[in-house]
Write an enzyme that holds these catalytic residues in place. Structure first.
Site, PDB file in Angstrom:
ATOM      1  N   THR A 180       0.456  -1.348   0.308  1.00 55.45           N
ATOM      2  CA  THR A 180      -0.160   0.250   0.096  1.00 55.45           C
ATOM      3  C   THR A 180       0.705   0.868   0.121  1.00 55.45           C
ATOM      4  O   THR A 180       1.996   0.877   0.494  1.00 55.45           O
ATOM      5  CB  THR A 180      -0.764  -0.102   1.427  1.00 55.45           C
ATOM      6  OG1 THR A 180      -1.709  -0.985   1.274  1.00 55.45           O
ATOM      7  CG2 THR A 180      -1.533   1.280   1.189  1.00 55.45           C
ATOM      8  N   SER A 199       1.837   4.948  -1.941  1.00 58.05           N
ATOM      9  CA  SER A 199       2.112   6.135  -3.345  1.00 58.05           C
ATOM     10  C   SER A 199       3.131   5.655  -4.351  1.00 58.05           C
ATOM     11  O   SER A 199       3.089   5.375  -5.522  1.00 58.05           O
ATOM     12  CB  SER A 199       2.373   7.431  -3.344  1.00 58.05           C
ATOM     13  OG  SER A 199       3.480   7.670  -2.120  1.00 58.05           O
ATOM     14  N   ASP A 256       6.133  -3.759  -1.755  1.00 54.51           N
ATOM     15  CA  ASP A 256       4.978  -2.972  -0.737  1.00 54.51           C
ATOM     16  C   ASP A 256       6.383  -1.388   0.120  1.00 54.51           C
ATOM     17  O   ASP A 256       7.440  -1.747  -0.126  1.00 54.51           O
ATOM     18  CB  ASP A 256       5.560  -3.380   0.444  1.00 54.51           C
ATOM     19  CG  ASP A 256       4.256  -3.227   1.593  1.00 54.51           C
ATOM     20  OD1 ASP A 256       3.394  -1.924   1.035  1.00 54.51           O
ATOM     21  OD2 ASP A 256       3.733  -3.682   2.330  1.00 54.51           O
ATOM     22  N   GLY A 257       5.811  -0.988   0.332  1.00 56.58           N
ATOM     23  CA  GLY A 257       6.367   0.655   0.378  1.00 56.58           C
ATOM     24  C   GLY A 257       6.928   0.672   1.912  1.00 56.58           C
ATOM     25  O   GLY A 257       7.070   0.031   2.752  1.00 56.58           O
ATOM     26  N   LYS A 299       6.418   0.676   9.436  1.00 58.40           N
ATOM     27  CA  LYS A 299       5.190   0.792   8.364  1.00 58.40           C
ATOM     28  C   LYS A 299       4.384   0.915   9.236  1.00 58.40           C
ATOM     29  O   LYS A 299       4.248   1.030  10.268  1.00 58.40           O
ATOM     30  CB  LYS A 299       5.534  -0.793   7.764  1.00 58.40           C
ATOM     31  CG  LYS A 299       6.668  -0.837   6.334  1.00 58.40           C
ATOM     32  CD  LYS A 299       6.187  -1.993   5.869  1.00 58.40           C
ATOM     33  CE  LYS A 299       5.210  -2.551   5.003  1.00 58.40           C
ATOM     34  NZ  LYS A 299       5.035  -0.877   3.965  1.00 58.40           N
ATOM     35  N   GLY A 341       1.815   4.130   8.397  1.00 63.46           N
ATOM     36  CA  GLY A 341       1.376   5.343   7.700  1.00 63.46           C
ATOM     37  C   GLY A 341       0.508   5.509   6.586  1.00 63.46           C
ATOM     38  O   GLY A 341      -1.049   6.237   6.981  1.00 63.46           O
ATOM     39  N   GLY A 342      -0.200   4.295   6.387  1.00 66.84           N
ATOM     40  CA  GLY A 342      -1.692   3.973   5.733  1.00 66.84           C
ATOM     41  C   GLY A 342      -2.255   2.647   6.466  1.00 66.84           C
ATOM     42  O   GLY A 342      -3.996   2.869   6.284  1.00 66.84           O
ATOM     43  N   GLU A 402       0.091  -5.879   5.817  1.00 68.93           N
ATOM     44  CA  GLU A 402       0.948  -6.077   4.464  1.00 68.93           C
ATOM     45  C   GLU A 402       2.359  -7.184   5.345  1.00 68.93           C
ATOM     46  O   GLU A 402       2.910  -7.453   4.636  1.00 68.93           O
ATOM     47  CB  GLU A 402       1.942  -4.573   4.424  1.00 68.93           C
ATOM     48  CG  GLU A 402       0.827  -3.928   4.335  1.00 68.93           C
ATOM     49  CD  GLU A 402       1.011  -2.108   4.374  1.00 68.93           C
ATOM     50  OE1 GLU A 402       0.903  -1.265   3.077  1.00 68.93           O
ATOM     51  OE2 GLU A 402       1.828  -1.807   5.328  1.00 68.93           O
TER      52      GLU A 402
END
Length: 233
Positions: A32, A34, A87-88, A104, A106-107, A113
């Site tokens: 998830t 940008s 993944d980011g 991780k 932030g979303g 994830e």
């Protein structure tokens, strides 16, 4: 809470570079954010060109992007395993053993994830240079059962953190995860021992998942304006 920063071009290059790793017949985990969104769109173009893959999304956002890109979807209980997860991350720190620790969430999708990323044979992080730090110092997202929020918050303070209930930006009230829970963003300042902190947070009753991904990532693809650095390969 999201760690914003980095140019859109750097994010696009990192995401598309990781998407190029996907091979015919593979099952891909879709994270998830940008930067990962660029990977999903690139993967959709590859599917349109004939690539045969199945994808496991980790959030409503990644699922919708995959559907828009016409990527076939599946789930963990319908496949034998995950070949590659993309993944980011909000922050990335290199480890002495050559691996990486991440913050991780932030979303607010870090629980799903982590399940998919940990199941993958190869977990690739896509990021821009602003996400590389030493040490990690970003507030750690902790997903908690609503009734457990007060007791978890007090336990976080005992661990040396300062918890803050994540509030929604466009409505009154807190952020509610896709699992129906709340998120505490817990500021510990510089995190010198992510593994110990992750263990302590995960052991708290009422915590579904915390946003420290310790040693899970195999590679980090850092996008720049004109190229991509691959770390850990």
């Amino acid at each position: 809470m999201k760690n914003t920063g980095g140019s859109s071009e750097a994010k696009r290059r990192a995401g598309e570079h990781a998407a190029d790793l996907v091979e015919d017949g593979e099952v891909v985990g879709l994270g998830t954010g940008s930067t990962t969104a660029h990977a999903i769109r690139a993967l959709g173009r590859a599917v349109d060109a004939g690539l045969d893959v199945q994808a496991i999304p980790t959030s409503f956002q990644s699922r919708q992007l995959a559907l828009d890109a016409e990527i076939p979807l599946t789930s963990l209980d319908a496949v034998d395993g995950v070949d590659l997860a993309i993944d980011g991350a909000d922050q990335v720190a290199a480890r002495d053993d050559g691996g990486f620790d991440l913050v991780k969430g932030g979303g607010a999708a870090h629980a799903r994830e982590k399940v998919v990323d940990a199941a993958a044979d190869r977990f690739v992080v896509v990021a821009d240079p602003s996400k590389l730090v030493d040490p990690l110092d970003y507030p750690v997202p902790v997903e908690v059962l609503p009734d457990a929020r007060p007791t978890v918050a007090e336990a976080v303070r005992e661990l040396g953190g300062e918890p803050s209930l994540r509030t929604a930006r466009r409505k009154d009230g807190p952020v509610v995860t896709e699992n129906g829970n709340l998120v505490l963003d817990c500021d510990f300042g510089p995190i010198d021992d992510p593994a110990t902190l992750a263990t302590g947070l995960s052991a708290l009753p009422g915590v579904l998942e915390q946003g420290l991904f310790v040693g899970l990532a195999d590679e980090v693809h850092i996008g720049h304006a004109d190229d991509v650095d691959v770390l850990g390969r």
